[in-house]
Design a protein around this motif. Structure first.
Motif, mmCIF file in Angstrom:
data_model
loop_
_atom_site.group_PDB
_atom_site.id
_atom_site.type_symbol
_atom_site.label_atom_id
_atom_site.label_comp_id
_atom_site.label_asym_id
_atom_site.label_seq_id
_atom_site.Cartn_x
_atom_site.Cartn_y
_atom_site.Cartn_z
ATOM 1 N N LEU A 91 0.812 -1.212 0.000
ATOM 2 C CA LEU A 91 0.000 0.000 0.000
ATOM 3 C C LEU A 91 0.849 1.267 0.000
ATOM 4 C CD1 LEU A 91 -2.757 -1.013 2.587
ATOM 5 C CD2 LEU A 91 -2.994 -0.863 0.096
ATOM 6 N N SER A 92 2.114 1.167 0.466
ATOM 7 C CA SER A 92 2.993 2.340 0.516
ATOM 8 C C SER A 92 3.808 2.508 -0.760
ATOM 9 C CB SER A 92 3.951 2.229 1.709
ATOM 10 O OG SER A 92 4.877 1.166 1.514
ATOM 11 N N ASN A 93 3.638 1.603 -1.724
ATOM 12 C CA ASN A 93 4.383 1.708 -2.976
ATOM 13 C C ASN A 93 3.833 2.833 -3.853
ATOM 14 O OD1 ASN A 93 5.893 -0.454 -2.170
ATOM 15 N ND2 ASN A 93 4.942 -1.933 -3.541
ATOM 16 N N VAL A 94 4.676 3.318 -4.748
ATOM 17 C CA VAL A 94 4.268 4.362 -5.688
ATOM 18 C C VAL A 94 3.176 3.801 -6.606
ATOM 19 C CG1 VAL A 94 5.028 5.813 -7.611
ATOM 20 C CG2 VAL A 94 6.526 5.490 -5.623
ATOM 21 N N ALA A 95 2.082 4.520 -6.718
ATOM 22 C CA ALA A 95 0.965 4.068 -7.556
ATOM 23 C C ALA A 95 0.917 4.818 -8.889
ATOM 24 C CB ALA A 95 -0.353 4.242 -6.824
ATOM 25 N N VAL A 96 1.335 6.101 -8.866
ATOM 26 C CA VAL A 96 1.267 6.930 -10.080
ATOM 27 C C VAL A 96 2.590 7.646 -10.277
ATOM 28 C CG1 VAL A 96 0.112 8.869 -11.215
ATOM 29 C CG2 VAL A 96 -1.217 7.301 -9.781
ATOM 30 N N ILE A 97 3.149 7.555 -11.501
ATOM 31 C CA ILE A 97 4.347 8.309 -11.878
ATOM 32 C C ILE A 97 3.947 9.193 -13.056
ATOM 33 C CG2 ILE A 97 6.786 8.209 -12.523
ATOM 34 C CD1 ILE A 97 6.756 5.249 -11.611
ATOM 35 N N HIS A 98 3.865 10.487 -12.809
ATOM 36 C CA HIS A 98 3.381 11.430 -13.830
ATOM 37 C C HIS A 98 4.540 12.276 -14.347
ATOM 38 C CE1 HIS A 98 0.739 14.181 -15.923
ATOM 39 N NE2 HIS A 98 1.299 15.203 -15.292
ATOM 40 N N THR A 125 9.737 2.585 -9.830
ATOM 41 C CA THR A 125 8.745 1.653 -10.367
ATOM 42 C C THR A 125 7.579 1.597 -9.387
ATOM 43 O OG1 THR A 125 9.551 -0.334 -9.237
ATOM 44 C CG2 THR A 125 10.650 0.275 -11.312
ATOM 45 N N LYS A 126 6.577 0.834 -9.744
ATOM 46 C CA LYS A 126 5.424 0.700 -8.857
ATOM 47 C C LYS A 126 5.682 -0.315 -7.750
ATOM 48 C CE LYS A 126 1.969 2.460 -12.019
ATOM 49 N NZ LYS A 126 0.663 2.287 -12.671
ATOM 50 N N GLN A 127 6.927 -0.805 -7.691
ATOM 51 C CA GLN A 127 7.357 -1.627 -6.557
ATOM 52 C C GLN A 127 8.232 -0.811 -5.603
ATOM 53 O OE1 GLN A 127 7.394 -3.206 -9.833
ATOM 54 N NE2 GLN A 127 5.378 -3.849 -9.104
ATOM 55 N N THR A 128 8.432 0.473 -5.949
ATOM 56 C CA THR A 128 9.256 1.354 -5.113
ATOM 57 C C THR A 128 8.410 1.944 -3.988
ATOM 58 O OG1 THR A 128 10.590 1.956 -7.043
ATOM 59 C CG2 THR A 128 10.764 3.377 -5.106
ATOM 60 N N SER A 129 8.941 1.914 -2.778
ATOM 61 C CA SER A 129 8.230 2.517 -1.650
ATOM 62 C C SER A 129 8.193 4.037 -1.823
ATOM 63 C CB SER A 129 8.916 2.176 -0.337
ATOM 64 O OG SER A 129 8.350 2.926 0.735
ATOM 65 N N ASN A 147 0.626 8.499 -2.709
ATOM 66 C CA ASN A 147 1.584 7.660 -3.437
ATOM 67 C C ASN A 147 1.773 8.083 -4.895
ATOM 68 O OD1 ASN A 147 -0.938 6.901 -4.336
ATOM 69 N ND2 ASN A 147 -0.879 4.855 -3.426
ATOM 70 N N ARG A 148 1.834 9.390 -5.143
ATOM 71 C CA ARG A 148 2.027 9.890 -6.505
ATOM 72 C C ARG A 148 3.348 10.651 -6.604
ATOM 73 N NH1 ARG A 148 -1.862 13.188 -10.671
ATOM 74 N NH2 ARG A 148 -0.305 14.630 -11.484
ATOM 75 N N ILE A 149 4.075 10.401 -7.702
ATOM 76 C CA ILE A 149 5.332 11.101 -7.978
ATOM 77 C C ILE A 149 5.159 11.899 -9.266
ATOM 78 C CG2 ILE A 149 7.795 10.883 -8.457
ATOM 79 C CD1 ILE A 149 7.134 10.011 -5.654
ATOM 80 N N ASP A 150 5.422 13.212 -9.210
ATOM 81 C CA ASP A 150 5.396 14.070 -10.393
ATOM 82 C C ASP A 150 6.824 14.399 -10.798
ATOM 83 O OD1 ASP A 150 2.677 14.054 -10.403
ATOM 84 O OD2 ASP A 150 2.421 16.080 -9.611
ATOM 85 N N ILE A 151 7.155 14.173 -12.074
ATOM 86 C CA ILE A 151 8.479 14.519 -12.607
ATOM 87 C C ILE A 151 8.263 15.592 -13.665
ATOM 88 C CG2 ILE A 151 10.565 13.672 -13.734
ATOM 89 C CD1 ILE A 151 9.900 10.876 -12.743
#
Length: 262
Positions: A51-58, A77-81, A111-115
């Motif tokens: 549940l703490s893994n990254v779900a969205v990489i935008h 990745t979506k396996q990354t905490s 759990n969203r990462i914006d690049i």
């Protein structure tokens, strides 16, 4: 004596109340400690669970670089905490791409990462056989080619890798985008009097005779110069020294039209 007895009675009445207040306070503290314990326990369980893994990489701000390329460079990745993502390290990895000028990484709970990418400008393309190699605003020539004719920057024809092309790239980097959009092709045409001579073909059909040096400063005057010409007149605008326009002769104009058609 009556007053003293009265005080004793009052104190005796207050003792049970004080004990009750202390007991309630102790119960509230106990409940708070238990709640805190369970919150910490849930936090640990959450951090160790998927549940703490990254779900969205935008990825945003990219035009030429594929989003998947950026994501691969980021190492996320979506396996990354989500909590183990270090923004500085991700930014350094993404900056390794030659077309990335700047990058910022934002973590958005839960759990969203914006690049966010700032790409280097493609100021020109070198014609290499049947492919087009992009030149960036820092003068770097990319090795991966574009197969279709580009329309977002001028095409350099007849250039070889060396000092001349680096100097031309520097001039184009200092040329406003509004002017770059008017240029179709830049041919390297050295002659006996100027080994750094270039011939520039504009999108409106005007030919510009110039030299690499000071090109950026001279070409910015192109719109104002052309606005003073008679509509439909084609010819050569000389920008080597002082600016002057020489119309094509009738037969020369026909030859130019035939050459452009080829």
């Amino acid at each position: 004596m009556g007053k003293e007895k009265g005080k004793v009675v009052v104190l005796e009445e207050r003792v049970p109340k004080l004990k009750e207040q202390r007991r309630q306070r102790a119960n509230r503290l106990l409940v708070a400690y238990i709640a805190l314990f369970f919150m910490l326990l849930l936090g640990v369980v959450y951090a160790q669970s998927p549940l703490s893994n990254v779900a969205v990489i935008h990825v945003e701000g990219n035009h030429h670089i594929a989003s998947q390329q950026i994501i691969q460079l980021s190492g996320i990745t979506k396996q990354t905490s989500f909590w183990k993502v270090k923004k500085d390290e991700v930014e350094q990895r993404v900056k390794q791409h030659p077309e990335v000028k700047d990058v910022s990484v934002k973590k958005r709970i839960p759990n969203r990462i914006d690049i966010v990418i700032v790409e280097r400008t493609r100021i020109a393309y070198i014609l290499d056989k049947h492919s087009f190699l992009p030149i960036l605003d820092n003068g770097k020539v990319l090795t991966y080619a574009k197969q279709v004719i580009p329309s977002d920057a001028p095409i350099l024809v007849g250039w070889k890798e060396g000092e001349a092309i680096q100097d031309m790239a520097a001039q184009l980097a200092n040329t406003p985008n509004s002017i770059l959009n008017l240029i179709s092709e830049i041919h390297y045409t050295p002659n006996a009097s100027d080994e750094r001579h270039i011939t520039v073909y504009m999108n409106d059909g005007i030919e510009v005779s110039a030299t690499i040096d000071r090109f950026a400063k001279k070409i910015v005057h192109y719109p104002s110069i052309v606005s003073q010409l008679q509509p439909g007149v084609k010819g050569v605008l000389h920008l080597e020294m002082s600016a002057y326009f020489k119309p094509y002769k009738a037969d020369e104009g026909d030859d130019k039209d035939d050459e452009n058609e080829r």
